[in-house]
Scaffold this motif. Structure first.
Motif, short mmCIF file in Angstrom:
data_model
loop_
_atom_site.label_atom_id
_atom_site.label_comp_id
_atom_site.label_asym_id
_atom_site.label_seq_id
_atom_site.Cartn_x
_atom_site.Cartn_y
_atom_site.Cartn_z
N ARG A 58 12.97 6.29 -2.76
CA ARG A 58 11.49 7.10 -3.23
C ARG A 58 11.18 5.84 -4.51
O ARG A 58 12.16 4.52 -4.99
N THR A 59 9.63 5.75 -4.86
CA THR A 59 9.66 4.28 -5.22
C THR A 59 9.66 5.46 -7.59
O THR A 59 9.03 6.01 -7.53
N HIS A 69 3.41 1.83 -1.92
CA HIS A 69 3.87 2.47 -2.67
C HIS A 69 2.75 3.20 -3.74
O HIS A 69 3.04 3.37 -5.02
N GLU A 70 1.72 2.45 -3.88
CA GLU A 70 0.56 2.65 -4.21
C GLU A 70 0.37 4.27 -4.96
O GLU A 70 0.24 4.93 -5.84
N GLU A 71 0.28 5.07 -4.25
CA GLU A 71 0.26 6.49 -4.93
C GLU A 71 1.10 6.96 -5.59
O GLU A 71 0.62 7.49 -6.74
N ALA A 72 2.82 6.44 -5.03
CA ALA A 72 3.47 6.60 -6.75
C ALA A 72 3.01 5.99 -7.39
O ALA A 72 3.73 6.28 -8.86
N GLU A 112 1.18 -1.17 0.05
CA GLU A 112 0.10 -0.09 -0.23
C GLU A 112 0.53 1.41 -0.09
O GLU A 112 0.42 2.40 -0.60
N ASN A 170 -0.74 0.77 -12.32
CA ASN A 170 -2.06 0.26 -11.95
C ASN A 170 -2.99 -0.65 -12.51
O ASN A 170 -3.72 -1.51 -12.55
N LEU A 220 0.37 5.14 -8.88
CA LEU A 220 -0.39 5.40 -9.58
C LEU A 220 -0.11 6.85 -10.21
O LEU A 220 -1.22 7.37 -11.45
N ALA A 221 0.53 7.42 -9.78
CA ALA A 221 1.09 8.92 -10.44
C ALA A 221 2.35 8.73 -11.42
O ALA A 221 2.73 9.62 -11.66
#
Length: 158
Positions: free
Chosen positions: A56-57, A13-16, A11, A34, A18-19
Motif C-alpha cells: 500500500r502507498t 500511486h496517483e489515486e492513493a 501512475e 498533489n 490524491l486521497a
C-alpha cells in the motif's frame, strides 16, 4: 513487521496520493503530495518517491538536487528531502522511521554522486525533528526561514 520500501512515484500511486489526508496542524508544515507532484513536473531536479508498506502507498516525499537547493547548502552533491508525509490513517506505525532508515541506501543506489542529505523542519514540529535526529540527522545550527516560521536545517552525511 511491515514490509516497508521506497520506490519512485508513478501512475499506479496517483489515486492513493490524491486521497492523502493530513490534519490541519500537520498540513501547515508540509506540501501535500498533489502540490509537490506539480512542482516535480516543473523542476527536473525533483524526484517524487513513495513509501509503500505491505503493498500500500502510505507515504510520500521528494528528493531534490541541483541549483535550486542553494538556500540549504553550497554543496553541489547534496540532496534535499522535501514534503515528507505519511497519510494520516497510516501514522504511528513506524513507516516514517523505516523510510528514513532506508533513505541513505536508496539515495546511494539511485544517485551515487550524492554525499549529503538535507531537510528542513519547522521549529514547532518537535515530533518530526526528534524522528530525524533518531535516524541520524544532525542539527549543525543552521536555521532558515520557512513558510510558517523558522526551520532547523538538518544534515546527514551519506
Amino acid at each position: 513487521m511491515t514490509n516497508t520500501r521506497l520506490t519512485f512515484c508513478n501512475e499506479i500511486h496517483e489515486e492513493a496520493l490524491l486521497a492523502f489526508h493530513l490534519p490541519p496542524e500537520q498540513e501547515k508544515f508540509t506540501a501535500m503530495p498533489n502540490e509537490a507532484l506539480k512542482k516535480c513536473e516543473e523542476d527536473p531536479g525533483r524526484h517524487p518517491v513513495v513509501i509503500e508498506a505491505n503493498g500500500r502507498t502510505v507515504g510520500f516525499f521528494v528528493l531534490h538536487k541541483g541549483e535550486n537547493i542553494g538556500d540549504f547548502t553550497a554543496n553541489p552533491n547534496a540532496m534535499v528531502i522535501r514534503a515528507l508525509s505519511i497519510n494520516h490513517p497510516e501514522q504511528g506505525k513506524g513507516f516514517a522511521k523505516d523510510a528514513m532508515l532506508q533513505m541513505p541506501q536508496f539515495v546511494s543506489d539511485h544517485f551515487p554522486e550524492v554525499n549529503e542529505l538535507i531537510l528542513a523542519v519547522n521549529f514547532k514540529n518537535d515530533l518530526a525533528k526528534k524522528l530525524y535526529e533518531k535516524v541520524g540527522f544532525v542539527d549543525r545550527g543552521q536555521i532558515k526561514p520557512g513558510p510558517v516560521g523558522p526551520q532547523y536545517v538538518l544534515h546527514y552525511d551519506v
